[in-house]
Motif scaffolding. Structure first.
Motif, PDB file in Angstrom:
ATOM      1  N   ASP A 121    -122.164 -18.323 -59.243  1.00  0.00           N
ATOM      2  CA  ASP A 121    -121.408 -18.242 -59.801  1.00  0.00           C
ATOM      3  C   ASP A 121    -120.013 -18.226 -59.969  1.00  0.00           C
ATOM      4  N   CYS A 122    -119.392 -18.784 -60.503  1.00  0.00           N
ATOM      5  CA  CYS A 122    -118.228 -19.294 -60.400  1.00  0.00           C
ATOM      6  C   CYS A 122    -117.069 -17.775 -59.115  1.00  0.00           C
ATOM      7  N   ASP A 123    -117.457 -16.836 -59.117  1.00  0.00           N
ATOM      8  CA  ASP A 123    -116.822 -15.471 -58.562  1.00  0.00           C
ATOM      9  C   ASP A 123    -116.987 -15.912 -56.813  1.00  0.00           C
ATOM     10  N   GLY A 124    -118.568 -15.975 -57.401  1.00  0.00           N
ATOM     11  CA  GLY A 124    -119.711 -16.427 -56.030  1.00  0.00           C
ATOM     12  C   GLY A 124    -120.190 -14.285 -55.603  1.00  0.00           C
ATOM     13  N   ASP A 125    -120.177 -14.021 -57.029  1.00  0.00           N
ATOM     14  CA  ASP A 125    -120.939 -12.388 -56.722  1.00  0.00           C
ATOM     15  C   ASP A 125    -122.181 -11.974 -57.437  1.00  0.00           C
ATOM     16  N   THR A 126    -122.580 -13.140 -58.154  1.00  0.00           N
ATOM     17  CA  THR A 126    -123.706 -13.099 -58.859  1.00  0.00           C
ATOM     18  C   THR A 126    -124.394 -13.997 -58.438  1.00  0.00           C
ATOM     19  N   LEU A 127    -126.172 -14.310 -58.175  1.00  0.00           N
ATOM     20  CA  LEU A 127    -126.526 -15.181 -57.777  1.00  0.00           C
ATOM     21  C   LEU A 127    -128.020 -15.204 -59.277  1.00  0.00           C
ATOM     22  N   LEU A 128    -128.228 -16.626 -59.164  1.00  0.00           N
ATOM     23  CA  LEU A 128    -129.523 -17.197 -60.264  1.00  0.00           C
ATOM     24  C   LEU A 128    -130.172 -18.158 -59.964  1.00  0.00           C
ATOM     25  N   PHE A 129    -131.349 -16.780 -59.938  1.00  0.00           N
ATOM     26  CA  PHE A 129    -132.571 -18.190 -59.335  1.00  0.00           C
ATOM     27  C   PHE A 129    -133.299 -18.441 -60.467  1.00  0.00           C
ATOM     28  N   GLN A 130    -133.664 -19.489 -60.244  1.00  0.00           N
ATOM     29  CA  GLN A 130    -135.010 -20.206 -61.605  1.00  0.00           C
ATOM     30  C   GLN A 130    -136.245 -20.313 -60.961  1.00  0.00           C
ATOM     31  N   VAL A 131    -137.422 -19.508 -60.836  1.00  0.00           N
ATOM     32  CA  VAL A 131    -138.149 -19.160 -60.785  1.00  0.00           C
ATOM     33  C   VAL A 131    -139.636 -19.457 -60.845  1.00  0.00           C
ATOM     34  N   GLU A 132    -139.957 -20.391 -60.377  1.00  0.00           N
ATOM     35  CA  GLU A 132    -141.823 -20.048 -61.301  1.00  0.00           C
ATOM     36  C   GLU A 132    -142.745 -18.565 -60.804  1.00  0.00           C
ATOM     37  N   GLN A 133    -142.839 -18.267 -62.117  1.00  0.00           N
ATOM     38  CA  GLN A 133    -143.483 -16.955 -61.565  1.00  0.00           C
ATOM     39  C   GLN A 133    -144.720 -16.838 -62.486  1.00  0.00           C
ATOM     40  N   THR A 134    -145.588 -16.421 -61.211  1.00  0.00           N
ATOM     41  CA  THR A 134    -146.733 -15.935 -61.162  1.00  0.00           C
ATOM     42  C   THR A 134    -147.262 -14.648 -61.408  1.00  0.00           C
ATOM     43  N   GLY A 135    -148.146 -14.829 -62.607  1.00  0.00           N
ATOM     44  CA  GLY A 135    -148.507 -13.495 -63.610  1.00  0.00           C
ATOM     45  C   GLY A 135    -146.697 -12.336 -63.548  1.00  0.00           C
ATOM     46  N   ALA A 136    -147.543 -11.426 -63.512  1.00  0.00           N
ATOM     47  CA  ALA A 136    -145.965 -10.492 -64.891  1.00  0.00           C
ATOM     48  C   ALA A 136    -144.978 -10.325 -63.819  1.00  0.00           C
ATOM     49  N   ALA A 137    -143.332  -9.994 -64.447  1.00  0.00           N
ATOM     50  CA  ALA A 137    -142.321  -9.585 -63.673  1.00  0.00           C
ATOM     51  C   ALA A 137    -142.309  -8.444 -63.444  1.00  0.00           C
ATOM     52  N   CYS A 138    -142.738  -8.016 -64.567  1.00  0.00           N
ATOM     53  CA  CYS A 138    -142.395  -5.935 -64.499  1.00  0.00           C
ATOM     54  C   CYS A 138    -142.995  -5.449 -64.150  1.00  0.00           C
ATOM     55  N   HIS A 139    -143.035  -4.988 -63.883  1.00  0.00           N
ATOM     56  CA  HIS A 139    -143.902  -3.637 -62.843  1.00  0.00           C
ATOM     57  C   HIS A 139    -144.612  -3.353 -63.949  1.00  0.00           C
ATOM     58  N   THR A 140    -144.864  -3.056 -65.460  1.00  0.00           N
ATOM     59  CA  THR A 140    -144.775  -2.626 -66.422  1.00  0.00           C
ATOM     60  C   THR A 140    -146.251  -3.808 -66.393  1.00  0.00           C
ATOM     61  N   GLY A 141    -146.458  -4.145 -66.591  1.00  0.00           N
ATOM     62  CA  GLY A 141    -147.594  -5.811 -66.536  1.00  0.00           C
ATOM     63  C   GLY A 141    -146.820  -5.988 -67.225  1.00  0.00           C
ATOM     64  N   ARG A 142    -146.115  -6.367 -67.907  1.00  0.00           N
ATOM     65  CA  ARG A 142    -145.287  -7.223 -68.980  1.00  0.00           C
ATOM     66  C   ARG A 142    -144.991  -8.625 -68.079  1.00  0.00           C
ATOM     67  N   LYS A 143    -144.422  -9.769 -69.004  1.00  0.00           N
ATOM     68  CA  LYS A 143    -143.840 -11.422 -68.310  1.00  0.00           C
ATOM     69  C   LYS A 143    -142.420 -10.940 -67.755  1.00  0.00           C
ATOM     70  N   THR A 144    -141.927 -10.032 -68.363  1.00  0.00           N
ATOM     71  CA  THR A 144    -140.040 -10.020 -68.332  1.00  0.00           C
ATOM     72  C   THR A 144    -139.853  -8.063 -68.093  1.00  0.00           C
ATOM     73  N   CYS A 145    -138.616  -8.084 -67.044  1.00  0.00           N
ATOM     74  CA  CYS A 145    -138.235  -6.499 -67.330  1.00  0.00           C
ATOM     75  C   CYS A 145    -137.363  -6.239 -68.918  1.00  0.00           C
ATOM     76  N   PHE A 146    -137.477  -7.361 -69.808  1.00  0.00           N
ATOM     77  CA  PHE A 146    -136.440  -7.372 -70.432  1.00  0.00           C
ATOM     78  C   PHE A 146    -137.504  -7.118 -72.531  1.00  0.00           C
ATOM     79  N   TYR A 147    -137.951  -6.176 -72.252  1.00  0.00           N
ATOM     80  CA  TYR A 147    -139.090  -6.382 -72.926  1.00  0.00           C
ATOM     81  C   TYR A 147    -138.650  -5.224 -74.400  1.00  0.00           C
ATOM     82  N   ARG A 148    -137.222  -4.707 -74.364  1.00  0.00           N
ATOM     83  CA  ARG A 148    -137.239  -3.609 -74.768  1.00  0.00           C
ATOM     84  C   ARG A 148    -135.385  -3.850 -76.154  1.00  0.00           C
TER      85      ARG A 148
END
Length: 235
Positions: A78-105
């Motif tokens: 980012d512009c301030d250099g203090d946050t990173l953004l990664f675009q990825v190819e996800q295999t399986g689930a990203a969340c430890h709950t087994g969901r694709k994303t951690c942001f399911y709520r």
């Protein structure tokens, strides 16, 4: 795009930087974690995400145990250099709950999901692919894929004609009270056309991401008829 080195990343007072992980093909935010200099360097070196666990105080390679690895497609700072953004190819689930994303709520008091998100196109293609791999008896999608491209192309022709008719009805409508219904019909017919296009792409081995990449390439070629095909296809 401008590129910077790891030395340009601003780590916080305990040597960490937040990393937002986004699925490349859908645009969905999968998770947020922290990296230190070592885990960031290993991410760059291996092409897969490595993080720093604040609870265990150690490096961890995403998916090393579960197999749900993240292959880095692109990275930005980012512009301030203090946050990173990664675009990825996800295999399986990203969340430890087994969901694709951690942001399911959702958060009470605010909408939980924006149905206008373009990630719906990627989700649609995923569902179509599943019907190809695991067809069910009453599935229209499985029926189209099993019947073949001739049938799918015929349906695309029919749906395209219906889109044209619906759009013309909106254009010539003189009754303001009827306009919302006509607009909804044009939206529905357009959705039908896109669905059948997505089935065709699956049948011939293409993806919505292939089409998106083509559009992105065209948007970078201003007024170049030879490279983009027609002047009305430039931006």
């Amino acid at each position: 795009m401008e590129f910077v080195g790891i030395e340009s990343v601003r780590f916080n007072e305990i040597g960490l930087v937040p990393a937002v992980i986004q699925e490349s093909k859908s645009g969905k935010v999968l998770m947020v974690a922290y990296m230190n200099k070592e885990s960031l360097a290993k991410t760059v070196e291996t092409g897969e995400t490595w993080f720093y666990s604040r609870s265990r105080q150690e490096l961890w390679h995403k998916g090393a145990v579960s197999g749900h690895r993240q292959r880095v497609i692109a990275a930005s700072v980012d512009c301030d250099g203090d946050t990173l953004l990664f675009q990825v190819e996800q295999t399986g689930a990203a969340c430890h709950t087994g969901r694709k994303t951690c942001f399911y709520r959702g958060l009470c008091g605010l909408p939980g999901k924006d149905d206008r998100s373009l990630s719906v196109f990627s989700d649609l293609q995923d569902r179509i692919e599943k019907k190809r791999l695991h067809p069910t008896e009453k599935s229209y999608t499985a029926y189209l894929l099993e019947t073949g491209t001739d049938k799918i192309c015929k349906k695309i022709g029919e749906e395209a004609a219906e889109v044209i008719i619906a759009a013309k009805n909106v254009t010539v409508c003189a009754d303001a009270a009827q306009l919302p219904q006509l607009r909804e019909e044009a939206i529905g017919e357009s959705a039908d056309l896109f669905y059948h296009m997505a089935v065709l792409w699956e049948a011939v081995g293409l993806t919505v991401q292939d089409v998106a990449a083509c559009l992105a390439a065209r948007s970078r070629k201003e007024e170049n008829k030879k490279e983009t095909g027609h002047c009305d296809k430039t931006f």
